[in-house]
Enzyme design. Structure first.
Site, PDB file in Angstrom:
ATOM      1  N   HIS A  37      25.499  31.101  22.096  1.00 17.52           N
ATOM      2  CA  HIS A  37      26.595  29.992  21.794  1.00 17.52           C
ATOM      3  C   HIS A  37      27.728  30.664  22.535  1.00 17.52           C
ATOM      4  CE1 HIS A  37      24.329  27.835  18.842  1.00 17.52           C
ATOM      5  NE2 HIS A  37      25.503  27.044  18.657  1.00 17.52           N
ATOM      6  N   LYS A 102      20.025  27.550   8.580  1.00 17.82           N
ATOM      7  CA  LYS A 102      20.013  27.830   7.157  1.00 17.82           C
ATOM      8  C   LYS A 102      21.480  28.234   6.553  1.00 17.82           C
ATOM      9  CE  LYS A 102      17.922  32.426   6.985  1.00 17.82           C
ATOM     10  NZ  LYS A 102      17.074  33.161   6.484  1.00 17.82           N
TER      11      LYS A 102
END
Length: 190
Positions: A37, A102
């Site tokens: 990222h 998650k």
């Protein structure tokens, strides 16, 4: 309710999803964790071409293990999504539509999900082999030096997921525990 979703994402189908719904996801999904990222955002800052098209795409926060013989990939359980929160709003604004991981997301990510009609899907933590079973192929895209965190292109078929945050900002991590405690099926736990 269970939905069949294909990627690249159909925005109208994403609007039908509600927090708590089940999803079977098929199509192309890219892997990217925090190191990837960061590099994606650096490439955007430098005006460089990105390693994959963000518009309508899905990103799975995973660092898969090496593939055993005759398997496309090793264990592929989700990484805690909060590690990507600093970067996610920018990627959502650039066209990312589905994030898979998650754990809870921060308010800036939730606002970007709503602003962009995107969704956040939860994978089952601790079930890397189950998640890997839905991955038909895995191909390195870029940043091999990141090891398991390199960006990979996955072809998935019926990956079992749950809508954690829908395009309207409803958050299962907030509403789920309350609904459970109100239910009659909670074995008397209160």
């Amino acid at each position: 309710m269970e939905h069949i979703i294909n990627v690249p994402a159909d925005l109208e189908k994403l609007k039908e999803l509600r927090a708590g719904d089940g999803v079977l996801l098929s199509g192309t999904v890219y892997t990217a964790r925090d190191a990837a990222h960061k590099r994606i955002c650096e490439a955007m800052d430098a005006g460089q071409e990105l390693p994959f098209e963000l518009c309508g795409s899905a990103v799975y926060y995973v660092g898969p293990t090496p593939a055993p013989d005759s398997c496309a990939i090793g264990a592929a359980g989700p990484t805690t999504s909060g590690r990507m929160d600093a970067y996610s709003p920018r990627l959502l604004d650039a066209g990312l539509k589905i994030m898979i991981g998650k754990g809870e997301r921060n308010e800036a990510v939730k606002a970007a999900i709503v602003r962009n009609g995107a969704v956040y899907l939860a994978a089952i933590g601790g079930a890397g082999a189950l998640m890997a079973a839905s991955i038909e192929s895995a191909e390195l895209v870029c940043w091999e030096d990141l090891g398991c965190e390199a960006v990979r292109r996955l072809t998935v078929r019926n990956m079992p997921l749950t809508v954690a945050i829908d395009s309207l900002g409803r958050d299962l991590y907030e509403t789920g525990p309350e609904a459970y405690l109100r239910s009659e099926d909670n074995n008397g736990l209160r």
